[in-house]
Design a protein around this motif. Structure first.
Motif, PDB file in Angstrom:
ATOM      1  N   VAL A  13     -24.585  12.529   5.131  1.00 56.13           N
ATOM      2  CA  VAL A  13     -23.635  13.638   5.159  1.00 56.13           C
ATOM      3  C   VAL A  13     -24.288  14.839   5.830  1.00 56.13           C
ATOM      4  CG1 VAL A  13     -22.230  15.203   3.760  1.00 56.13           C
ATOM      5  CG2 VAL A  13     -22.483  12.802   3.084  1.00 56.13           C
ATOM      6  N   LEU A  14     -23.586  15.404   6.820  1.00 53.25           N
ATOM      7  CA  LEU A  14     -24.086  16.546   7.580  1.00 53.25           C
ATOM      8  C   LEU A  14     -23.283  17.785   7.200  1.00 53.25           C
ATOM      9  CD1 LEU A  14     -24.288  14.858  11.118  1.00 53.25           C
ATOM     10  CD2 LEU A  14     -25.971  14.813   9.263  1.00 53.25           C
ATOM     11  N   PRO A  15     -23.808  18.657   6.340  1.00 55.58           N
ATOM     12  CA  PRO A  15     -23.069  19.866   5.971  1.00 55.58           C
ATOM     13  C   PRO A  15     -23.176  20.931   7.052  1.00 55.58           C
ATOM     14  CG  PRO A  15     -25.201  19.862   4.890  1.00 55.58           C
ATOM     15  CD  PRO A  15     -25.097  18.550   5.639  1.00 55.58           C
ATOM     16  N   GLY A  16     -22.279  21.915   6.958  1.00 55.44           N
ATOM     17  CA  GLY A  16     -22.333  23.044   7.884  1.00 55.44           C
ATOM     18  C   GLY A  16     -22.089  22.621   9.312  1.00 55.44           C
ATOM     19  N   PRO A  17     -22.627  23.390  10.245  1.00 55.77           N
ATOM     20  CA  PRO A  17     -22.409  23.058  11.660  1.00 55.77           C
ATOM     21  C   PRO A  17     -23.358  21.954  12.115  1.00 55.77           C
ATOM     22  CG  PRO A  17     -23.760  25.021  11.493  1.00 55.77           C
ATOM     23  CD  PRO A  17     -23.416  24.624  10.076  1.00 55.77           C
ATOM     24  N   GLY A  18     -23.369  20.851  11.367  1.00 52.84           N
ATOM     25  CA  GLY A  18     -24.374  19.826  11.618  1.00 52.84           C
ATOM     26  C   GLY A  18     -23.914  18.651  12.436  1.00 52.84           C
ATOM     27  N   ALA A  67     -23.194   1.726  21.674  1.00 55.12           N
ATOM     28  CA  ALA A  67     -21.828   1.217  21.502  1.00 55.12           C
ATOM     29  C   ALA A  67     -21.595   0.734  20.073  1.00 55.12           C
ATOM     30  CB  ALA A  67     -21.565   0.089  22.502  1.00 55.12           C
ATOM     31  N   GLY A  68     -22.596   0.076  19.503  1.00 55.13           N
ATOM     32  CA  GLY A  68     -22.467  -0.409  18.132  1.00 55.13           C
ATOM     33  C   GLY A  68     -22.320   0.732  17.139  1.00 55.13           C
ATOM     34  N   PHE A  69     -23.105   1.784  17.335  1.00 55.23           N
ATOM     35  CA  PHE A  69     -23.014   2.939  16.436  1.00 55.23           C
ATOM     36  C   PHE A  69     -21.642   3.592  16.543  1.00 55.23           C
ATOM     37  CE2 PHE A  69     -23.459   7.621  16.055  1.00 55.23           C
ATOM     38  CZ  PHE A  69     -23.741   7.693  14.698  1.00 55.23           C
ATOM     39  N   LEU A  70     -21.154   3.789  17.771  1.00 51.89           N
ATOM     40  CA  LEU A  70     -19.850   4.435  17.956  1.00 51.89           C
ATOM     41  C   LEU A  70     -18.730   3.591  17.370  1.00 51.89           C
ATOM     42  CD1 LEU A  70     -20.221   5.854  21.577  1.00 51.89           C
ATOM     43  CD2 LEU A  70     -20.428   7.078  19.403  1.00 51.89           C
ATOM     44  N   ALA A  71     -18.877   2.269  17.431  1.00 50.51           N
ATOM     45  CA  ALA A  71     -17.853   1.380  16.864  1.00 50.51           C
ATOM     46  C   ALA A  71     -17.790   1.541  15.341  1.00 50.51           C
ATOM     47  CB  ALA A  71     -18.157  -0.067  17.237  1.00 50.51           C
ATOM     48  N   ILE A  72     -18.948   1.630  14.689  1.00 48.69           N
ATOM     49  CA  ILE A  72     -18.961   1.822  13.240  1.00 48.69           C
ATOM     50  C   ILE A  72     -18.373   3.186  12.886  1.00 48.69           C
ATOM     51  CG2 ILE A  72     -20.479   2.204  11.255  1.00 48.69           C
ATOM     52  CD1 ILE A  72     -22.204  -0.045  12.200  1.00 48.69           C
ATOM     53  N   GLN A  73     -18.724   4.203  13.663  1.00 43.10           N
ATOM     54  CA  GLN A  73     -18.213   5.541  13.383  1.00 43.10           C
ATOM     55  C   GLN A  73     -16.696   5.610  13.513  1.00 43.10           C
ATOM     56  OE1 GLN A  73     -20.899   6.854  11.684  1.00 43.10           O
ATOM     57  NE2 GLN A  73     -20.024   8.765  12.463  1.00 43.10           N
ATOM     58  N   ALA A  74     -16.139   4.798  14.374  1.00 43.59           N
ATOM     59  CA  ALA A  74     -14.691   4.792  14.585  1.00 43.59           C
ATOM     60  C   ALA A  74     -13.970   3.881  13.598  1.00 43.59           C
ATOM     61  CB  ALA A  74     -14.371   4.350  16.010  1.00 43.59           C
ATOM     62  N   GLY A  75     -14.722   3.147  12.785  1.00 45.28           N
ATOM     63  CA  GLY A  75     -14.130   2.183  11.873  1.00 45.28           C
ATOM     64  C   GLY A  75     -13.791   2.762  10.506  1.00 45.28           C
ATOM     65  N   GLU A  76     -13.557   1.869   9.550  1.00 45.41           N
ATOM     66  CA  GLU A  76     -13.135   2.249   8.209  1.00 45.41           C
ATOM     67  C   GLU A  76     -14.251   2.885   7.394  1.00 45.41           C
ATOM     68  OE1 GLU A  76     -10.104   1.951   6.647  1.00 45.41           O
ATOM     69  OE2 GLU A  76      -9.213   1.385   8.567  1.00 45.41           O
ATOM     70  N   GLN A  77     -15.503   2.532   7.684  1.00 47.96           N
ATOM     71  CA  GLN A  77     -16.627   3.008   6.882  1.00 47.96           C
ATOM     72  C   GLN A  77     -17.733   3.584   7.772  1.00 47.96           C
ATOM     73  OE1 GLN A  77     -17.385  -0.681   4.655  1.00 47.96           O
ATOM     74  NE2 GLN A  77     -16.554   0.330   2.846  1.00 47.96           N
ATOM     75  N   PRO A  78     -17.516   4.768   8.323  1.00 52.70           N
ATOM     76  CA  PRO A  78     -18.554   5.385   9.156  1.00 52.70           C
ATOM     77  C   PRO A  78     -19.810   5.666   8.354  1.00 52.70           C
ATOM     78  CG  PRO A  78     -16.802   6.953   8.657  1.00 52.70           C
ATOM     79  CD  PRO A  78     -16.322   5.628   8.186  1.00 52.70           C
ATOM     80  N   ILE A  79     -20.937   5.624   9.038  1.00 56.21           N
ATOM     81  CA  ILE A  79     -22.217   5.867   8.375  1.00 56.21           C
ATOM     82  C   ILE A  79     -22.494   7.358   8.276  1.00 56.21           C
ATOM     83  CG2 ILE A  79     -24.711   5.465   8.499  1.00 56.21           C
ATOM     84  CD1 ILE A  79     -24.150   2.946  10.105  1.00 56.21           C
ATOM     85  N   VAL A  80     -22.160   8.107   9.319  1.00 50.51           N
ATOM     86  CA  VAL A  80     -22.454   9.537   9.379  1.00 50.51           C
ATOM     87  C   VAL A  80     -21.163  10.319   9.190  1.00 50.51           C
ATOM     88  CG1 VAL A  80     -23.404  11.415  10.772  1.00 50.51           C
ATOM     89  CG2 VAL A  80     -24.408   9.119  10.916  1.00 50.51           C
ATOM     90  N   LEU A  81     -21.165  11.238   8.220  1.00 53.06           N
ATOM     91  CA  LEU A  81     -19.997  12.065   7.937  1.00 53.06           C
ATOM     92  C   LEU A  81     -20.356  13.525   8.174  1.00 53.06           C
ATOM     93  CD1 LEU A  81     -18.829  10.363   4.599  1.00 53.06           C
ATOM     94  CD2 LEU A  81     -17.923   9.974   6.903  1.00 53.06           C
ATOM     95  N   ALA A  82     -19.838  14.090   9.247  1.00 50.93           N
ATOM     96  CA  ALA A  82     -20.093  15.491   9.583  1.00 50.93           C
ATOM     97  C   ALA A  82     -18.995  16.351   8.983  1.00 50.93           C
ATOM     98  CB  ALA A  82     -20.145  15.668  11.102  1.00 50.93           C
ATOM     99  N   MET A  83     -19.355  17.256   8.088  1.00 47.38           N
ATOM    100  CA  MET A  83     -18.348  18.024   7.367  1.00 47.38           C
ATOM    101  C   MET A  83     -17.632  19.037   8.245  1.00 47.38           C
ATOM    102  SD  MET A  83     -20.070  18.443   3.582  1.00 47.38           S
ATOM    103  CE  MET A  83     -18.543  19.064   2.881  1.00 47.38           C
ATOM    104  N   HIS A  84     -18.166  19.336   9.426  1.00 54.88           N
ATOM    105  CA  HIS A  84     -17.483  20.234  10.346  1.00 54.88           C
ATOM    106  C   HIS A  84     -16.294  19.543  11.015  1.00 54.88           C
ATOM    107  CE1 HIS A  84     -17.130  23.827  12.794  1.00 54.88           C
ATOM    108  NE2 HIS A  84     -17.111  23.110  13.881  1.00 54.88           N
ATOM    109  N   ARG A  85     -16.255  18.220  10.933  1.00 55.89           N
ATOM    110  CA  ARG A  85     -15.161  17.461  11.541  1.00 55.89           C
ATOM    111  C   ARG A  85     -14.128  17.128  10.460  1.00 55.89           C
ATOM    112  NH1 ARG A  85     -17.548  13.547  16.275  1.00 55.89           N
ATOM    113  NH2 ARG A  85     -18.982  15.099  17.184  1.00 55.89           N
ATOM    114  N   PRO A  86     -12.903  17.631  10.586  1.00 56.59           N
ATOM    115  CA  PRO A  86     -11.917  17.498   9.503  1.00 56.59           C
ATOM    116  C   PRO A  86     -11.706  16.065   9.035  1.00 56.59           C
ATOM    117  CG  PRO A  86     -11.135  19.051  11.151  1.00 56.59           C
ATOM    118  CD  PRO A  86     -12.381  18.433  11.714  1.00 56.59           C
ATOM    119  N   GLU A  87     -11.636  15.115   9.956  1.00 54.74           N
ATOM    120  CA  GLU A  87     -11.351  13.730   9.547  1.00 54.74           C
ATOM    121  C   GLU A  87     -12.505  13.127   8.749  1.00 54.74           C
ATOM    122  OE1 GLU A  87     -13.576  13.342  13.423  1.00 54.74           O
ATOM    123  OE2 GLU A  87     -12.131  14.735  12.518  1.00 54.74           O
TER     124      GLU A  87
END
Length: 365
Positions: free
Chosen positions: A309-314, A337-357
């Protein structure tokens, strides 16, 4: 409700940019406490800087403002997922504090926070997230070191990529960086796997610019000098470290409440010595390379988080963390490509709190 083991990764001060203007919520108790702290020092309120009609680089990028602005954004997000360290432990002589601490996370996915780390200044925020410093102590640490930079930037920092667009190592870029380091005034400042940050004095900066070939990538031109940044995490900051140790000798560290990972990869468990944390934070952390890659790799191995989890402007740390995950073959990842595919899927690994979704996965509303 899904229970997720979460690693908190806090951003460095350069993360607060034009897109972050207006990030601090009006009436937030943490922001109000930080504004009172700044008012006692005779400095502009963070809320006022954040609500400025336009972004002014000379104002918002300056270390004396950007450092605590970045921290404030992160602290607000940490409170949103249930982390508040507002109990006073001597960090501020006036004993200021925000709201109550210790609330359970309120998100759609329950976060069981298992550890914290951060990039550069983000380590100071991680000290707060982990409970090693209360709100007053963290603000004092960050404000002190940030204000040292007022009209007194020492040397500078240059960013340069070590990988190609596919995140695979580039032998040519690595050779160019080695040539830049073949100068007594140039040092490794921050290691980000795919990117190196060099810290240097004036002569070293000139040398590095001569030997590092210009590269255009992702809309940026490298080598890229970080504006108004001193050469932190290098020997160039030795005098700054001595001054900070004298002026912050009474800074009240505590044993962390959760595991804390340093920029040297050291693991500070909840029983860690407060004195050892003080010594590292105001000693090696200022004058030795900050190995963000090692900190993340260590956290992955030691703590086994489900999400980062990336809080703030992270959100700008998403790319470097993705590169580290690929380098570590985390969950079988082998390329960008593999990382971006996971991030676009149902269970992303990295959650940036600055991004609403992505924020919506851990915070209601």
């Amino acid at each position: 409700m899904t229970r997720l083991r979460a690693l908190i990764v806090c951003p460095g001060r350069g993360s607060y940019g034009r897109a972050q203007l207006g990030s601090l919520p009006p009436g937030d108790p943490t922001v109000a406490a930080l504004d009172r702290f700044r008012a006692r020092l005779g400095r502009p309120a963070l809320s006022g800087l954040d609500r400025a009609p336009e972004y002014a680089p000379r104002l918002h990028v300056a270390g004396e403002h950007a450092s605590l602005l970045t921290f404030a954004c992160s602290a607000v997000d940490l409170a949103a997922i249930g982390i508040e360290r507002s109990e006073t432990g001597g960090g501020d002589p006036d004993g200021f504090a925000g709201g109550a601490g210790g609330r359970a996370p309120r998100g759609i996915d329950r976060l069981d926070v298992v550890g914290a780390t951060g990039n550069s200044l983000g380590f100071y925020t991680a000290l707060y997230a982990a409970g090693a410093l209360d709100l007053g102590g963290a603000a004092r640490l960050i404000e002190t070191l940030g204000h040292y930079q007022t009209d007194h930037v020492i040397g500078g920092q240059l960013m340069y990529p070590l990988v190609g667009d596919d995140w695979r190592p580039s032998a040519a870029n690595e050779a160019a960086v080695a040539a830049a380091l073949d100068h007594p005034g140039v040092h490794v400042s921050i290691r980000l796997v795919g990117t190196i940050v060099l810290g240097a004095d004036a002569d070293g900066l000139a040398h590095a610019r001569r030997v590092l070939p210009a590269i255009e990538r992702g809309g940026m031109r490298y080598p890229a000098q970080l504006p108004l940044h001193s050469a932190f995490h290098t020997p160039v900051m030795a005098a700054t470290g001595e001054r900070a140790r004298a002026e912050l000798a009474d800074l009240a560290f505590r044993s962390p409440a959760i595991t804390l990972i340093g920029g040297d990869g050291a693991v500070h468990r909840p029983w860690a010595s407060p004195a050892a944390l003080w010594s590292y934070t105001l000693g090696p952390q200022l004058v030795e390379p900050f190995d963000f890659s090692r900190a993340i790799a260590t956290a992955l191995g030691e703590l086994g988080p489900d999400v980062i989890v990336l809080p703030g402007p992270g959100d700008s740390l998403g790319g470097p963390i993705g590169q580290i995950l690929v380098a570590e073959r985390w969950r079988g990842l082998r390329d960008r490509a593999g990382f971006l595919a996971i991030q676009a899927g149902e269970q992303p690994i990295v959650l940036a709190m600055h991004r609403p979704e992505q924020r919506a996965r851990v915070v209601r509303g």
